[in-house]
Design a protein around this motif. Structure first.
Motif, PDB file in Angstrom:
ATOM      1  N   UNK A   1      27.165 -19.733 -28.164  1.00 38.21           N
ATOM      2  CA  UNK A   1      28.243 -19.034 -28.856  1.00 38.21           C
ATOM      3  C   UNK A   1      29.114 -18.372 -27.790  1.00 38.21           C
ATOM      4  N   UNK A   2      30.302 -17.938 -28.007  1.00 33.51           N
ATOM      5  CA  UNK A   2      30.904 -17.704 -29.308  1.00 33.51           C
ATOM      6  C   UNK A   2      31.916 -18.756 -29.737  1.00 33.51           C
TER       7      UNK A   2
ATOM      8  N   UNK B   1      35.321 -27.567 -28.867  1.00 35.03           N
ATOM      9  CA  UNK B   1      36.557 -27.851 -28.137  1.00 35.03           C
ATOM     10  C   UNK B   1      36.967 -26.726 -27.186  1.00 35.03           C
ATOM     11  N   UNK B   2      36.611 -25.501 -27.496  1.00 33.06           N
ATOM     12  CA  UNK B   2      37.033 -24.349 -26.691  1.00 33.06           C
ATOM     13  C   UNK B   2      36.006 -23.940 -25.633  1.00 33.06           C
ATOM     14  N   UNK B   3      34.821 -24.546 -25.660  1.00 27.84           N
ATOM     15  CA  UNK B   3      33.782 -24.204 -24.691  1.00 27.84           C
ATOM     16  C   UNK B   3      33.866 -25.154 -23.504  1.00 27.84           C
ATOM     17  N   UNK B   4      33.959 -24.628 -22.287  1.00 34.99           N
ATOM     18  CA  UNK B   4      34.017 -25.505 -21.110  1.00 34.99           C
ATOM     19  C   UNK B   4      32.820 -26.457 -21.051  1.00 34.99           C
ATOM     20  N   UNK B   5      33.064 -27.681 -20.607  1.00 28.75           N
ATOM     21  CA  UNK B   5      32.012 -28.709 -20.572  1.00 28.75           C
ATOM     22  C   UNK B   5      30.808 -28.303 -19.725  1.00 28.75           C
TER      23      UNK B   5
ATOM     24  N   UNK C   1      31.683 -11.208 -26.136  1.00 32.12           N
ATOM     25  CA  UNK C   1      32.765 -10.988 -25.173  1.00 32.12           C
ATOM     26  C   UNK C   1      32.281 -11.202 -23.739  1.00 32.12           C
ATOM     27  N   UNK C   2      31.077 -10.741 -23.433  1.00 31.39           N
ATOM     28  CA  UNK C   2      30.520 -10.961 -22.093  1.00 31.39           C
ATOM     29  C   UNK C   2      30.283 -12.449 -21.850  1.00 31.39           C
ATOM     30  N   UNK C   3      29.825 -13.167 -22.867  1.00 28.69           N
ATOM     31  CA  UNK C   3      29.601 -14.609 -22.718  1.00 28.69           C
ATOM     32  C   UNK C   3      30.933 -15.317 -22.493  1.00 28.69           C
TER      33      UNK C   3
ATOM     34  N   UNK D   1      31.822 -14.885 -18.948  1.00 27.82           N
ATOM     35  CA  UNK D   1      31.011 -15.780 -18.103  1.00 27.82           C
ATOM     36  C   UNK D   1      31.593 -17.179 -18.099  1.00 27.82           C
ATOM     37  N   UNK D   2      32.123 -17.596 -19.227  1.00 19.57           N
ATOM     38  CA  UNK D   2      32.692 -18.940 -19.366  1.00 19.57           C
ATOM     39  C   UNK D   2      34.092 -19.043 -18.764  1.00 19.57           C
ATOM     40  N   UNK D   3      34.637 -17.898 -18.333  1.00 24.45           N
ATOM     41  CA  UNK D   3      35.968 -17.902 -17.760  1.00 24.45           C
ATOM     42  C   UNK D   3      37.073 -17.988 -18.792  1.00 24.45           C
ATOM     43  N   UNK D   4      36.771 -17.587 -20.012  1.00 20.76           N
ATOM     44  CA  UNK D   4      37.753 -17.698 -21.091  1.00 20.76           C
ATOM     45  C   UNK D   4      38.426 -16.367 -21.405  1.00 20.76           C
TER      46      UNK D   4
END
Length: 109
Positions: free
Chosen positions: A50-51, A55-59, A100-102, A105-108
Protein backbone atom coordinates in the motif's frame (compact mmCIF):
# COMPACT_ATOMS: atom_id res chain seq x y z
CA UNK A 1 -5.85 -13.71 3.92
CA UNK A 2 -8.76 -13.56 1.49
CA UNK A 3 -10.00 -17.05 0.71
CA UNK A 4 -9.21 -19.09 -2.40
CA UNK A 5 -12.76 -18.71 -3.76
CA UNK A 6 -12.19 -14.96 -4.06
CA UNK A 7 -9.70 -15.74 -6.86
CA UNK A 8 -12.57 -17.07 -9.02
CA UNK A 9 -11.73 -19.70 -11.65
CA UNK A 10 -9.68 -19.70 -14.81
CA UNK A 11 -12.42 -20.53 -17.31
CA UNK A 12 -15.03 -17.99 -16.23
CA UNK A 13 -12.82 -15.10 -15.12
CA UNK A 14 -9.30 -15.09 -16.57
CA UNK A 15 -10.39 -16.41 -20.00
CA UNK A 16 -12.36 -13.16 -20.29
CA UNK A 17 -9.11 -11.20 -19.81
CA UNK A 18 -10.32 -9.95 -16.44
CA UNK A 19 -7.78 -8.83 -13.85
CA UNK A 20 -8.27 -9.60 -10.18
CA UNK A 21 -7.21 -6.59 -8.08
CA UNK A 22 -7.33 -6.87 -4.30
CA UNK A 23 -5.69 -5.78 -1.08
CA UNK A 24 -5.18 -7.36 2.30
CA UNK A 25 -3.81 -5.62 5.39
CA UNK A 26 -1.23 -3.43 3.66
CA UNK A 27 -0.47 -5.76 0.73
CA UNK A 28 -1.98 -5.16 -2.67
CA UNK A 29 -2.06 -7.86 -5.31
CA UNK A 30 -3.35 -8.65 -8.73
CA UNK A 31 -3.69 -11.78 -10.85
CA UNK A 32 -4.16 -11.89 -14.59
CA UNK A 33 -3.78 -14.15 -17.58
CA UNK A 34 -0.88 -13.14 -19.81
CA UNK A 35 0.06 -14.39 -23.28
CA UNK A 36 3.77 -15.00 -23.74
CA UNK A 37 5.67 -14.45 -27.02
CA UNK A 38 5.20 -18.11 -28.00
CA UNK A 39 1.41 -17.78 -27.41
CA UNK A 40 1.69 -19.77 -24.19
CA UNK A 41 -0.70 -18.39 -21.56
CA UNK A 42 0.36 -18.04 -17.95
CA UNK A 43 -1.16 -16.66 -14.79
CA UNK A 44 0.83 -13.70 -13.54
CA UNK A 45 0.65 -12.73 -9.88
CA UNK A 46 1.99 -9.44 -8.55
CA UNK A 47 2.21 -8.12 -4.98
CA UNK A 48 3.21 -4.64 -3.79
CA UNK A 49 2.76 -2.50 -0.68
CA UNK A 50 0.00 0.00 0.00
CA UNK A 51 -0.88 2.85 -0.39
CA UNK A 52 -1.02 3.15 -4.19
CA UNK A 53 -2.60 1.23 -7.02
CA UNK A 54 -0.64 -0.92 -9.47
CA UNK A 55 -0.13 1.86 -12.00
CA UNK A 56 1.10 4.43 -9.45
CA UNK A 57 3.53 2.15 -7.59
CA UNK A 58 7.09 2.11 -8.97
CA UNK A 59 8.03 -1.26 -10.50
CA UNK A 60 10.89 -1.62 -8.01
CA UNK A 61 8.26 -2.24 -5.33
CA UNK A 62 6.43 -5.02 -7.26
CA UNK A 63 7.16 -8.72 -6.87
CA UNK A 64 5.93 -10.75 -9.85
CA UNK A 65 5.74 -14.48 -10.45
CA UNK A 66 4.22 -16.58 -13.25
CA UNK A 67 2.28 -19.80 -12.91
CA UNK A 68 0.72 -22.43 -15.14
CA UNK A 69 -2.54 -21.26 -16.71
CA UNK A 70 -4.84 -23.77 -15.04
CA UNK A 71 -6.88 -24.29 -11.89
CA UNK A 72 -3.85 -26.00 -10.33
CA UNK A 73 -1.78 -22.96 -11.29
CA UNK A 74 -4.38 -20.70 -9.67
CA UNK A 75 -4.15 -22.76 -6.48
CA UNK A 76 -0.39 -22.15 -6.56
CA UNK A 77 -0.96 -18.42 -7.16
CA UNK A 78 -3.12 -18.32 -4.05
CA UNK A 79 -0.49 -20.20 -2.03
CA UNK A 80 2.29 -17.91 -3.24
CA UNK A 81 0.36 -14.75 -2.38
CA UNK A 82 -0.37 -16.15 1.09
CA UNK A 83 3.35 -16.92 1.48
CA UNK A 84 4.25 -13.38 0.40
CA UNK A 85 1.89 -11.97 2.99
CA UNK A 86 3.27 -14.14 5.80
CA UNK A 87 6.94 -13.61 4.88
CA UNK A 88 6.62 -9.83 4.57
CA UNK A 89 4.10 -8.99 7.31
CA UNK A 90 6.31 -6.23 8.73
CA UNK A 91 6.48 -4.50 5.34
CA UNK A 92 2.72 -4.71 4.79
CA UNK A 93 2.00 -3.58 8.35
CA UNK A 94 4.29 -0.56 7.96
CA UNK A 95 2.62 0.38 4.66
CA UNK A 96 -0.83 0.08 6.22
CA UNK A 97 -0.04 2.10 9.34
CA UNK A 98 2.26 4.66 7.71
CA UNK A 99 1.01 5.34 4.17
CA UNK A 100 2.69 8.74 3.89
CA UNK A 101 6.05 7.36 5.03
CA UNK A 102 5.71 4.46 2.57
CA UNK A 103 4.92 6.90 -0.23
CA UNK A 104 8.08 8.84 0.67
CA UNK A 105 10.11 5.59 0.59
CA UNK A 106 8.75 4.99 -2.90
CA UNK A 107 9.83 8.46 -3.98
CA UNK A 108 6.27 9.56 -4.66
CA UNK A 109 6.22 12.46 -2.18
Amino acid sequence: MNNRKSFYDVSSFYNKKAILKCSFKGMRYQVQGVSKEDDEKVLQADVWPEPFCYEKTPLDFHTVKEFEYSEDGLDKVYGWICEQYEARKDEWDFALKNPLDKAKQMGLM
